[in-house]
Design an enzyme around this catalytic site. Sequence first.
Site, PDB file in Angstrom:
ATOM      1  N   ARG A  27      45.594  32.499  48.694  1.00  0.00           N
ATOM      2  CA  ARG A  27      45.793  33.259  47.463  1.00  0.00           C
ATOM      3  C   ARG A  27      44.932  32.761  46.311  1.00  0.00           C
ATOM      4  O   ARG A  27      44.909  33.364  45.230  1.00  0.00           O
ATOM      5  CB  ARG A  27      47.263  33.201  47.045  1.00  0.00           C
ATOM      6  CG  ARG A  27      48.211  33.735  48.088  1.00  0.00           C
ATOM      7  CD  ARG A  27      49.623  33.676  47.591  1.00  0.00           C
ATOM      8  NE  ARG A  27      49.803  34.537  46.437  1.00  0.00           N
ATOM      9  CZ  ARG A  27      50.052  35.833  46.506  1.00  0.00           C
ATOM     10  NH1 ARG A  27      50.158  36.410  47.668  1.00  0.00           N
ATOM     11  NH2 ARG A  27      50.207  36.541  45.416  1.00  0.00           N
ATOM     12  N   ASN A 100      51.664  32.867  38.004  1.00  0.00           N
ATOM     13  CA  ASN A 100      50.659  33.715  38.643  1.00  0.00           C
ATOM     14  C   ASN A 100      50.707  35.053  37.916  1.00  0.00           C
ATOM     15  O   ASN A 100      51.777  35.616  37.737  1.00  0.00           O
ATOM     16  CB  ASN A 100      51.020  33.886  40.126  1.00  0.00           C
ATOM     17  CG  ASN A 100      50.269  35.016  40.795  1.00  0.00           C
ATOM     18  OD1 ASN A 100      49.163  35.352  40.394  1.00  0.00           O
ATOM     19  ND2 ASN A 100      50.858  35.592  41.812  1.00  0.00           N
ATOM     20  N   LYS A 454      32.855  42.832  55.531  1.00  0.00           N
ATOM     21  CA  LYS A 454      33.192  41.593  56.232  1.00  0.00           C
ATOM     22  C   LYS A 454      32.006  40.635  56.165  1.00  0.00           C
ATOM     23  O   LYS A 454      32.133  39.459  55.886  1.00  0.00           O
ATOM     24  CB  LYS A 454      33.499  41.945  57.690  1.00  0.00           C
ATOM     25  CG  LYS A 454      34.599  41.371  58.436  1.00  0.00           C
ATOM     26  CD  LYS A 454      36.009  41.581  57.998  1.00  0.00           C
ATOM     27  CE  LYS A 454      36.293  41.813  56.559  1.00  0.00           C
ATOM     28  NZ  LYS A 454      37.558  42.340  56.205  1.00  0.00           N
ATOM     29  N   GLU A 457      31.221  39.267  52.539  1.00  0.00           N
ATOM     30  CA  GLU A 457      32.226  38.405  51.904  1.00  0.00           C
ATOM     31  C   GLU A 457      32.277  37.002  52.505  1.00  0.00           C
ATOM     32  O   GLU A 457      32.589  36.057  51.807  1.00  0.00           O
ATOM     33  CB  GLU A 457      33.616  39.060  51.847  1.00  0.00           C
ATOM     34  CG  GLU A 457      34.344  39.268  53.140  1.00  0.00           C
ATOM     35  CD  GLU A 457      35.706  39.965  52.961  1.00  0.00           C
ATOM     36  OE1 GLU A 457      36.331  39.834  51.908  1.00  0.00           O
ATOM     37  OE2 GLU A 457      36.140  40.636  53.920  1.00  0.00           O
ATOM     38  N   HIS A 473      16.806  58.740  51.929  1.00  0.00           N
ATOM     39  CA  HIS A 473      16.983  59.131  50.531  1.00  0.00           C
ATOM     40  C   HIS A 473      16.941  57.921  49.590  1.00  0.00           C
ATOM     41  O   HIS A 473      17.436  58.017  48.464  1.00  0.00           O
ATOM     42  CB  HIS A 473      18.291  59.905  50.366  1.00  0.00           C
ATOM     43  CG  HIS A 473      18.313  61.190  51.121  1.00  0.00           C
ATOM     44  ND1 HIS A 473      17.435  62.224  50.852  1.00  0.00           N
ATOM     45  CD2 HIS A 473      19.074  61.607  52.169  1.00  0.00           C
ATOM     46  CE1 HIS A 473      17.680  63.236  51.690  1.00  0.00           C
ATOM     47  NE2 HIS A 473      18.656  62.879  52.508  1.00  0.00           N
TER      48      HIS A 473
HETATM   49  C1  G6P Z   1      41.528  41.529  48.594  1.00  0.00           C
HETATM   50  C2  G6P Z   1      41.215  40.916  49.948  1.00  0.00           C
HETATM   51  C3  G6P Z   1      40.703  41.985  50.906  1.00  0.00           C
HETATM   52  C4  G6P Z   1      41.701  43.140  50.983  1.00  0.00           C
HETATM   53  C5  G6P Z   1      41.985  43.722  49.592  1.00  0.00           C
HETATM   54  C6  G6P Z   1      43.107  44.748  49.624  1.00  0.00           C
HETATM   55  O1  G6P Z   1      40.359  41.887  47.960  1.00  0.00           O
HETATM   56  O2  G6P Z   1      40.270  39.875  49.818  1.00  0.00           O
HETATM   57  O3  G6P Z   1      40.547  41.421  52.194  1.00  0.00           O
HETATM   58  O4  G6P Z   1      41.199  44.133  51.817  1.00  0.00           O
HETATM   59  O5  G6P Z   1      42.400  42.672  48.722  1.00  0.00           O
HETATM   60  O6  G6P Z   1      44.283  44.122  50.053  1.00  0.00           O
HETATM   61  P1  G6P Z   1      45.566  44.871  50.559  1.00  0.00           P
HETATM   62  O7  G6P Z   1      46.580  43.795  50.728  1.00  0.00           O
HETATM   63  O8  G6P Z   1      45.956  45.839  49.471  1.00  0.00           O
HETATM   64  O9  G6P Z   1      45.226  45.575  51.808  1.00  0.00           O
END
Ligand code: G6P
Length: 575
Positions: A27, A100, A454, A457, A473
Amino acid sequence: MCGIIGYVGLGKASQIITDGLKRLEYRGYDSVGIAVLKNKKFELRKDKGMVGEVSSQLEFTTMDGNIGIGHTRWATHGVVCTENAHPHFDCNKTVVLAHNGVIENFLQLKKGLNGHKFSSETDSEVVAHIFEENLKLLSPEEAFLTTISSLGGSYAIAALSTNDPEERLFIARRNSPLIIGVGKGEMFCASDIPAMLPYTRSFIHLEEGDRAILSKSGYTIYDPEGKKINREIITVDWNFDVAQKGGYSHFMLKEIHDQEHFIGQTLHSETDKAKVMIDKFEKIHILAAGTSYHSALLFSYLLSEKGKIAQAFVASDYQFIGKPDEKTLVIAISQSGETADVLQALRYASKSKKIAITNTIGSTITRISDETILLNAGPEVGVAATKTFTSQMAIIYKIIYGKVKLSALQKLIATMLECEESVRKIAPLLAKKSNVFFIARGKNVPIAYEASLKFKEITYISSEAYPGGELKHGTLSLITEGVPVIVLAPNDQTLSKLAGNIQEAKARGAMILSITDDPETAKISYQSIQIPKCDPLLYPFALIIPLQLLAYHVSIERGINPDRPRNLAKSVTVE
Ligand code: G6P
């Protein structure tokens, strides 16, 4: 977006909290801290860096006490430094607090705190000082409830006070997740369930605006008006092992391999009620962020094919361009069920019927939707979503085509996972490149978008994905000698047109890497991954597995930890 954990009981708080922080690190991982209360005194240790390093350098687990809080940070207000790491004290060390979210009125609140000395640049510290101020006049319960009532914005908060003779944990949430873990003679709170899984399977999801006080013998929950309230206890059957690496070097790799097993569970998910709703509506909006948005896009294509007026929206932009009314069915897809952008977009669609597709039982998204489909993919810890993407696709396919059509899916995933060795051989080649392009056509385009996301990131290599027809294009100007173009080329109706796009790229010197079951395409490619004989309906599943593995192995080749990509967090609970 920051992880919080709190413990009160008879166990060693520092050990339980440090273990929990390790499971919450996805997180946020720029700083970490822990505070423990013993004999009416706090001990606090915190620093910038990852949980593993900081907790062993500062010897977190040598701290004694049976009540404490911990925090792993993803910076919003204030640079990454020791002072800005949580928990935060008030002036006199009577309060310690972890937060948080974003306290939107913190500057205004700070102005009212004359004479208070602040040690950090965070919005969060102000809450500790308000609590301190309120404790001068009120009981600890009243002081905490009054403090929370003054806050604007979003928060999940865990706080302790030396003024509380009963040594309890004060917690609150609004628009940031916080879950209570109910143990025997001990209580927990955390941003997510996996942090508490070794100790309990009984959880309470607090509602928006709830506050609660936890002691070793129980808990009291208050609603936003300060009235005592009961909230349902849910039991999860997640096995603790699913939140462990289980012999793999990274969670991401484990979760890629897990797909073979979890897909069966996902296919058992209840989708009938949602399907009845979908059948009733002609106009459907699908909202999501990140990886889930790519599932949303695929869903919109498949629904359009069925004659629906279906549109996928990036959740954070829905408020600007979406016009939902009571004739629009809104479907939100979110692995965590807590992504702030998605929740905000869903609330914006106040007049519409809503369906949530999520992996997280009891999450906020399920509580603001009329119907929920659970992915049942088990907890996903790697920041880069993998198994929840295939689970989302499986749910979408089950709704559109029925379960029978998916009987060969598990076997197909297992076969595609066998290509790992070939992928590993390609990885060093790509690891040296600075640009990578992914192309596909039709229904395979969302898979190309997901593969590109993927890739960028976790490898930090610039990557883009396009429908193949778009190359001419604009993007062709970037294709020069040796630039990798990864082609998603199953032998479906897209192949003949895609073949032309491959030639266009090859003519400019592109290095073609293909995933295909077409021998001709494999022959003209520099390298190719073979798709086995399968039902063409299942091609998107066959394509994504090697592309997830590719991102993983290129990341490893470049010395990056794919479970902890810089600047990112798994669950983004701020807008
Ligand atoms: C963050 C994560 C992504 C994920 C996105 C949406 O950016 O790093 O991996 O796809 O959130 O998350 P969710 O829990 O809404 O699918």
